[in-house]
Structure formats: structure tokens, C-alpha cells
Design an enzyme around this catalytic site. Structure first.
Site, short mmCIF file in Angstrom:
data_model
loop_
_atom_site.label_atom_id
_atom_site.label_comp_id
_atom_site.label_asym_id
_atom_site.label_seq_id
_atom_site.Cartn_x
_atom_site.Cartn_y
_atom_site.Cartn_z
CB ILE A 186 -12.97 -27.92 -30.70
CG1 ILE A 186 -13.52 -28.94 -31.63
CG2 ILE A 186 -11.54 -28.39 -30.21
CD1 ILE A 186 -14.87 -28.61 -32.21
CE1 TYR A 187 -8.74 -30.33 -27.67
CE2 TYR A 187 -8.14 -29.55 -25.68
CZ TYR A 187 -7.90 -29.94 -26.87
OH TYR A 187 -6.61 -30.06 -27.16
CB SER A 188 -16.36 -32.26 -24.45
OG SER A 188 -15.16 -33.62 -24.18
#
Length: 365
Positions: free
Chosen positions: A71-73
């Protein structure tokens, strides 16, 4: 005030009771890549070149443990780590990532179902440019999926060789114990770590999660060890530095996390910062180094997840992992006392009635 030199090397520890050794500081990759279109919108993200430079310096200073999430970036963090990983000796690096949050608009693009996990792990492997993930973590509890479905799927991934170890993140005490008990009863692959918020301004983690990890042999991997910038010493009563996450969330009325500006209203916040500053001056270390070192003194902590947008931040933080210096017993007591919080029921009663029944530091009923 003294800070670490670039020659400082962080130590290594086992994660919980498993055989995997990692650096006592873990580089969190949440700051890598533009957050445009991502679930979490954060200021001052690092582009690929800056991220690679930070990764290079981290390894140069003894780090071998890198943590990211799909989900990061919106996947860009994993891709940046993956392009860097192609230039490394893969077996020397421990890569951790996570699964749970939405990665698309479809009804099965989220959660811990067998369908989503099997799809998500393949996408993470592609972005990370690797054939296996060292530590695969559930990013949060999923109330929509029977836990047995999640556990059996993760066990399959380990037995297929796509994942080496399993970890958890963001669960309550009863959820953590239920997962562990089911894992034992059903002979699923065991979990070795719990990634959870833990710092001098978040001590509630100790009430149940810390006790379960201590009893069951899981290593704690604290995230937000500097409380999103509060424990850096840069936040004062007059405000936070422009562009910082404290300042960003103080303006963002749509933030899903508790408003960080609320901490400014609590006198204990400033008392903690005063003691941190005093201990830092006594030790000849920076305020962030002392805050991180306090965590490394906690027996359940295996590695502390740090984040850095600037090289000087990384170099300074890495000084906390140098095993050649420790906090004194008096300093630990002062930091513990000033950051202590009054336990709620039933923890308050349980703690009081167990005074004469403690065994090896554990509460005994």
C-alpha cells in the site's frame, strides 16, 4: 550536542524466537515514492534516486533489514526497493512487506482472503524483483475473512518457498492471542514478529500486546518510534517545522489517524521532551537517538523501524543502533517514569493484585 558519525554500525538481533538475524534498526520505506493516488498522502517523499542513496547508506552503516508494504505509495515503494535490490547480494538483505489494504477498486482487492493474499503476494514479488519475501506481514486484522482462511493461505506460501517467515501488524491483544493459539492447534506456520506502534508517547502497547509477545516469543518491531516527529526535539510549544508530518497532520482535518496537534495540549508531552533533552545532553547523543535507544532497551523489541527523508536524519538515527553505548539505569527510570500512563481497568487491578505473584517478570494469575 553530539550525534553519530557515519562510521557507526548498528548491531544485529534475532527476531523473536526464530533463527533469523536482522539489524537492530530496520529501514522503513514508507517515505519512498510519490503518494499521488495512494491511500496515505504524505509530504516530502523521496524519489527513486534519493531512496536508493538512503538504502545504500543504511547498508553501509550495518543495516540489513528493510520494511515496506504494497500500500505504500500505491506500490511505488516496493518498486523502488526492488530496483535497488537488483544491485545487491540478495541473501544479505532481509526484505519485509505487508498485505491487507486496498490495492484496487474491486471487492477482492482488499483484505486477508485467500484470493487477495495470493494475488497480492505475486504482485509484491514482481515489484520487489525477488523470488521470495523474507518476512510477510498482515498489515491489520480483517474482520471480513475467517482467520483460519488467512492462516492456511500464509502457511501455504511458506511451504511453497515464496515467503520465509510470517509477521503481524496492528492487532488487538485478543486478536493476537487467538491467532497464536489457532496456529498451534491447527499446526499452521507460526508468526515470529509483531509490528506495532510503540514509543515514549505510546506505552499502551505494553499492556497486552507486549505481554503476549513476551510469553509467546514474538519479537516486537516498533513503527513510528519517534511519534511521527514529536520525539525528534524539533517540535516546540510554538509549533512544528514547516513541511514536517506533525505540521501536515495538524492542518489535515480529513486525517484518519488521531490529530497529532492534540498531543500539544497534553502537559505530559512536554515533560517527556524535557527529560529526553536532559538525557541526550548527559549522554552526548541526539534526542532521536535517545528515544530510539530507549526502545532498544525493551526486552521484547527485536528491531526498531526508522524512516528517513533526508540523509542526515538517517545517519543520526543509525547512531542509536550502535551497541557500544547504553542508557544508564537512572536514565531509563526517568524516561519510563515520565512517559508512564495510568492503566485502565482491568489492567490497573491485574497489575496491583499480582505484585506477590510475579515469575520472571511475567504476571502470574
Amino acid at each position: 550536542m553530539a550525534t553519530s558519525s557515519s562510521s557507526s554500525k548498528c548491531g544485529v538481533r534475532y527476531i523473536g524466537n526464530c533463527g533469523l538475524k536482522v539489524s537492530n534498526l530496520c529501514l522503513g520505506a514508507m517515505t519512498f515514492g510519490s503518494t499521488e493516488g495512494a491511500m496515505f498522502h504524505l509530504p516530502g517523499q523521496s524519489d527513486e534516486a534519493a531512496s536508493h542513496a538512503i538504502l545504500d547508506k543504511f547498508v553501509e552503516m550495518g543495516g540489513n533489514f528493510i520494511d515496506t508494504a504494497d500500500i505504500y505509495s500505491a506500490g511505488r515503494s516496493e518498486s523502488i526497493v526492488g530496483s535497488w535490490l537488483q544491485k545487491q547480494a540478495r541473501e544479505q538483505i532481509v526484505i519485509a512487506t505487508k498485505v491487507r489494504f486496498p490495492m484496487g477498486a474491486g471487492p477482492n482487492d482488499v483484505g486477508l482472503s485467500r484470493k487477495h493474499i495470493l494475488s497480492a503476494v505475486e504482485e509484491s514479488l514482481k515489484r520487489l524483483n525477488t523470488s521470495y519475501i523474507d518476512l510477510y506481514q498482515t498489515h491489520a486484522w480483517d474482520d471480513g475473512t475467517p482467520i483460519e482462511e488467512t492462516l492456511s493461505t500464509l502457511t501455504d506460501l511458506v511451504r511453497q518457498g515464496k515467503v520465509r517467515y510470517l509477521g503481524l501488524s496492528n492487532v488487538t491483544g485478543w486478536q493476537l492471542q487467538k491467532i497464536i493459539d489457532l496456529t498451534k492447534y491447527k499446526h499452521y506456520e507460526p508468526f515470529v514478529s509483531l509490528q506495532v506502534q510503540y514509543n515514549l508517547m505510546c506505552r499502551e502497547t505494553e499492556w497486552e500486546l507486549g505481554e503476549v509477545c513476551k510469553r509467546e516469543g514474538l519479537g516486537i518491531l516498533p513503527w513510528s518510534p519517534l511519534k511521527t516527529g514529536w520525539l525528534t526535539g524539533k517540535v516546540t510549544r510554538s509549533g512544528a517545522p514547516e513541511g514536517s508530518r506533525v505540521e501536515h497532520q495538524g492542518k489535515d482535518d480529513t486525517a484518519k489517524l488521531p490529530f497529532l496537534r492534540d498531543y500539544a495540549k497534553e502537559e505530559q508531552t512536554w515533560q517527556i521532551l524535557d527529560v529526553l533533552k536532559a538525557v541526550a545532553e548527559e549522554s552526548g547523543k541526539s534526542i532521536p537517538q535517545v528515544a530510539l535507544k530507549w526502545l532498544l532497551h525493551q526486552e521484547t523489541v527485536s528491531s526498531v523501524v526508522i524512516g528517513a527523508k533526508k540523509m542526515e536524519q538517517l545517519v543520526d538515527n543509525m547512531g542509536a543502533g550502535d551497541d557500544s553505548w547504553k542508557l544508564t539505569a537512572d536514565q531509563l527510570k526517568r524516561l519510563g517514569d515520565v512517559s508512564d500512563i495510568m492503566p485502565l481497568y482491568p489492567y490497573s487491578i491485574m497489575d496491583a493484585v499480582q505484585v506477590q505473584r510475579r515469575r520472571n517478570g511475567l504476571l502470574v494469575l
